[in-house]
Design a protein around this motif. Structure first.
Motif, short mmCIF file in Angstrom:
data_model
loop_
_atom_site.label_atom_id
_atom_site.label_comp_id
_atom_site.label_asym_id
_atom_site.label_seq_id
_atom_site.Cartn_x
_atom_site.Cartn_y
_atom_site.Cartn_z
N GLY A 1 0.81 -1.22 0.00
CA GLY A 1 0.00 0.00 0.00
C GLY A 1 0.84 1.26 0.00
N MET A 2 1.89 1.28 0.81
CA MET A 2 2.75 2.46 0.87
C MET A 2 3.56 2.63 -0.43
N ALA A 3 3.97 1.53 -1.04
CA ALA A 3 4.70 1.61 -2.31
C ALA A 3 3.80 2.15 -3.41
N ILE A 4 2.53 1.74 -3.41
CA ILE A 4 1.58 2.26 -4.39
C ILE A 4 1.40 3.77 -4.18
N LEU A 5 1.31 4.19 -2.93
CA LEU A 5 1.19 5.63 -2.65
C LEU A 5 2.42 6.39 -3.12
N ASP A 6 3.61 5.83 -2.88
CA ASP A 6 4.84 6.48 -3.33
C ASP A 6 4.89 6.57 -4.84
N CYS A 7 4.43 5.53 -5.52
CA CYS A 7 4.38 5.52 -6.97
C CYS A 7 3.43 6.61 -7.48
N ALA B 1 -4.19 -5.01 5.42
CA ALA B 1 -3.14 -5.10 6.43
C ALA B 1 -3.71 -4.92 7.83
N THR B 2 -4.68 -3.99 7.98
CA THR B 2 -5.28 -3.79 9.31
C THR B 2 -6.08 -5.00 9.76
N GLU B 3 -6.64 -5.75 8.81
CA GLU B 3 -7.36 -6.98 9.15
C GLU B 3 -6.39 -8.05 9.66
N LEU B 4 -5.21 -8.12 9.03
CA LEU B 4 -4.25 -9.17 9.35
C LEU B 4 -3.38 -8.84 10.56
N THR B 5 -3.05 -7.57 10.74
CA THR B 5 -2.18 -7.15 11.85
C THR B 5 -2.78 -5.92 12.53
N PRO B 6 -3.90 -6.09 13.24
CA PRO B 6 -4.59 -4.94 13.81
C PRO B 6 -3.85 -4.23 14.95
N ASN B 7 -2.85 -4.87 15.53
CA ASN B 7 -2.14 -4.27 16.66
C ASN B 7 -0.80 -3.65 16.27
N ASP B 8 -0.57 -3.43 14.99
CA ASP B 8 0.69 -2.88 14.51
C ASP B 8 0.62 -1.36 14.50
N GLY B 9 1.33 -0.73 15.42
CA GLY B 9 1.32 0.73 15.53
C GLY B 9 1.86 1.42 14.30
N LYS B 10 2.90 0.86 13.71
CA LYS B 10 3.48 1.45 12.49
C LYS B 10 2.45 1.43 11.36
N LEU B 11 1.68 0.37 11.27
CA LEU B 11 0.64 0.27 10.26
C LEU B 11 -0.37 1.39 10.42
N TRP B 12 -0.85 1.60 11.63
CA TRP B 12 -1.85 2.65 11.85
C TRP B 12 -1.28 4.03 11.56
N ASN B 13 0.00 4.22 11.84
CA ASN B 13 0.66 5.47 11.47
C ASN B 13 0.65 5.64 9.95
N ASN B 14 0.96 4.55 9.23
CA ASN B 14 0.97 4.62 7.77
C ASN B 14 -0.42 4.83 7.20
N VAL B 15 -1.45 4.30 7.86
CA VAL B 15 -2.82 4.54 7.42
C VAL B 15 -3.12 6.05 7.54
N ALA B 16 -2.70 6.65 8.64
CA ALA B 16 -2.90 8.10 8.81
C ALA B 16 -2.14 8.89 7.75
N VAL B 17 -0.91 8.48 7.47
CA VAL B 17 -0.11 9.14 6.43
C VAL B 17 -0.80 9.02 5.08
N ALA B 18 -1.35 7.85 4.79
CA ALA B 18 -2.03 7.63 3.52
C ALA B 18 -3.25 8.55 3.37
N PHE B 19 -4.03 8.68 4.44
CA PHE B 19 -5.20 9.54 4.36
C PHE B 19 -4.81 11.02 4.33
N GLU B 20 -3.65 11.34 4.86
CA GLU B 20 -3.14 12.71 4.79
C GLU B 20 -2.82 13.09 3.34
N ARG B 21 -2.28 12.12 2.59
CA ARG B 21 -1.90 12.38 1.20
C ARG B 21 -3.13 12.59 0.37
#
Length: 112
Positions: free
Chosen positions: A65-71, A92-112
């Protein structure tokens, strides 16, 4: 050139840490891969291939997801890449719901 390193026989948290370190270190070895868009496309391909190997790897979905955003950031092309990135991060949130870095990246994605 895309290399995959798999650790066989190491399962559970120890295996997750080894896999995570391998994925994190992969970013440092691509600086001479061309322009930003080419590097992002290479990352998309790399993480897509990783997902083909293990569809339940939440970290691979996150990195895809982050690579697609960078692209998309390197060369904007409508809203479809943003939808794909959001879908990957959602998986990713379904598979690893307790990953803090993931939730940070979700916020970054919505910021973009």
């Amino acid at each position: 050139l895309v290399l995959f390193v798999a650790v066989k026989g190491v399962t559970g948290p120890a295996g997750w840490e080894v896999g995570s370190r391998l994925k994190a270190n992969a970013r440092r070895h691509r600086p001479r891969c061309g322009d930003a868009r080419t590097r992002a496309l290479a990352r998309v391909l790399h993480h897509r291939m990783a997902i083909d190997e293990s569809r339940v790897d939440g970290e691979a979905w996150q990195h895809l997801g982050m690579a697609i955003l960078d692209c998309h950031e390197a060369e904007p092309q409508g809203t479809r890449p943003l939808e794909l990135a959001a879908a990957c991060l959602g998986r990713a949130t379904e598979l690893t719901p307790n990953d803090g870095k993931l939730w940070n990246n979700v916020a970054v994605a919505f910021e973009r």
